[in-house]
Design an enzyme around this catalytic site. Structure first.
Site, mmCIF file in Angstrom:
data_model
loop_
_atom_site.group_PDB
_atom_site.id
_atom_site.type_symbol
_atom_site.label_atom_id
_atom_site.label_comp_id
_atom_site.label_asym_id
_atom_site.label_seq_id
_atom_site.Cartn_x
_atom_site.Cartn_y
_atom_site.Cartn_z
ATOM 1 N N ASP A 101 0.843 -1.193 0.000
ATOM 2 C CA ASP A 101 0.000 0.000 0.000
ATOM 3 C C ASP A 101 0.887 1.255 0.000
ATOM 4 O OD1 ASP A 101 -2.976 0.985 0.436
ATOM 5 O OD2 ASP A 101 -1.829 1.998 1.999
ATOM 6 N N TYR A 150 -12.116 8.357 -2.238
ATOM 7 C CA TYR A 150 -11.615 8.475 -0.859
ATOM 8 C C TYR A 150 -10.357 9.347 -0.769
ATOM 9 C CZ TYR A 150 -7.868 4.991 -1.528
ATOM 10 O OH TYR A 150 -6.739 4.343 -1.943
ATOM 11 N N TYR A 229 -1.440 11.452 2.014
ATOM 12 C CA TYR A 229 -2.305 11.795 0.878
ATOM 13 C C TYR A 229 -2.281 13.305 0.622
ATOM 14 C CZ TYR A 229 -4.237 7.094 1.544
ATOM 15 O OH TYR A 229 -4.390 5.733 1.663
ATOM 16 N N HIS A 294 -7.224 -6.498 -0.505
ATOM 17 C CA HIS A 294 -6.153 -5.506 -0.396
ATOM 18 C C HIS A 294 -5.119 -5.827 0.687
ATOM 19 C CE1 HIS A 294 -4.181 -1.643 -0.765
ATOM 20 N NE2 HIS A 294 -4.389 -1.391 0.512
#
Length: 315
Positions: A101, A150, A229, A294
């Site tokens: 990830d 998201y 992010y 995931h």
């Protein structure tokens, strides 16, 4: 598990919590969002028993590692800098790198920036994507999926933290870790994460696992984790000097066929039709695990440990 050592290392201006086990060649494990060193618990135990020193930090902003307040302090250059400093503090020259990830994104950048410190890479979930010359990553995702995607929802400081705060944190982790929907997660503001149904706990997670994650995030908050992010576009700007630089280390890539990252438009074609191999010339294996979603290193711990060992033992 009880033999895992916990230490604090000073690196790049922060104090970093590190879990480690075993002795021998070093494997450095990089977790993703919203996780901790703990996501690698199974791999630490199994690979240390095979003669490796397994090192899994809480990355900047997570768990028992410092969380600088500004989102601008979470670029990939900061994170790779933390890790180079960690290796220096441990007196380790080269490592086997394992990422998942966000940890996979950091691992790709680590290999671009400091291939001299990496023997080989096993990366999971997020395939390498070359830096787009004109489109910033968050802008590209907004164009593809809209404002409710998201990653776009995570951009506004405080907004998603408020949404998360309206949920029991243990339920939030059940929701995120237990999700098996391969479609891109789009969560309208008026629904929020708080409005999504919580799935039953999967067999590969215990209540103790969920409570460990929840307790650490209750203490720390989510802002540090979300700042990766929020700094993504800034990372794009700062990595311009490395545009076009290939990944020059041996690589094995693993993804579940139910992973949402595998279903982003264009990703399967990139992985399987030559683009990936062009950008990562020493890509040696691509493994698509049937029925896995995931959080693959937790869902399929024995298989993932074996995949890692079978690859790194060659070097």
């Amino acid at each position: 598990m009880e033999k895992i050592e916990h230490t604090t290392v000073t690196t790049n201006g922060i104090k970093m919590h590190v879990a480690s086990l075993g002795s021998g060649p070093v494997i450095l494990f990089l977790h993703g969002f919203p996780e901790l060193w703990y996501t690698w618990r199974h791999q630490l135990v199994s690979l240390s028993s095979l003669g490796y020193r397994c090192v899994a930090p809480d990355l900047r902003g997570y768990g028992d590692t410092d969380a600088p307040p500004s989102a601008d302090s979470y670029t990939v250059l900061h994170i790779v800098g933390d890790l180079v400093g960690l290796l220096d503090a441990l007196g380790v020259d080269k490592v086997f790198l394992v990422g998942h990830d966000w940890g996979a994104i950091i691992a790709w950048h680590f290999c671009q920036l400091r291939p001299d410190r990496v023997n080989a890479l096993v990366n999971m979930s997020v395939a390498y994507r070359p830096r787009h010359p004109t489109v910033k990553p968050v802008d590209g995702m907004r164009a593809l999926f809209g404002d409710d995607f998201y990653i776009c929802r995570f951009q506004e400081p405080g907004e998603i933290e408020e949404d998360f705060a309206q949920m029991d944190t243990a339920n939030l982790f059940k929701l995120i870790l237990g999700s098996r929907n391969p479609r891109p997660p789009c969560i309208p503001k008026e629904v929020g994460f708080r409005g999504l149904p919580v799935p039953p706990l999967p067999s590969w997670l215990s209540e103790d696992d969920i409570n460990y994650f929840a307790s650490k995030f209750n203490h720390k908050g989510f802002t540090g984790a979300l700042n990766y992010y929020r700094a993504w576009n800034l990372s794009w700007e700062l990595t311009a000097p490395w545009s076009g630089v290939q990944i020059q280390v041996p690589v094995k890539f693993i993804v579940g066929d139910q992973d949402l990252t595998y279903h982003i438009p264009g990703v399967k074609e990139y992985i399987h039709k030559g683009g990936f191999k062009q950008d990562v010339p020493f890509l040696q294996e691509v493994v698509v695990m049937e029925g896995a979603a995931h959080f693959i290193n937790q869902e399929k711990p024995e298989e993932i440990s074996k995949h890692i060992y079978d690859f790194i033992k060659k070097f």
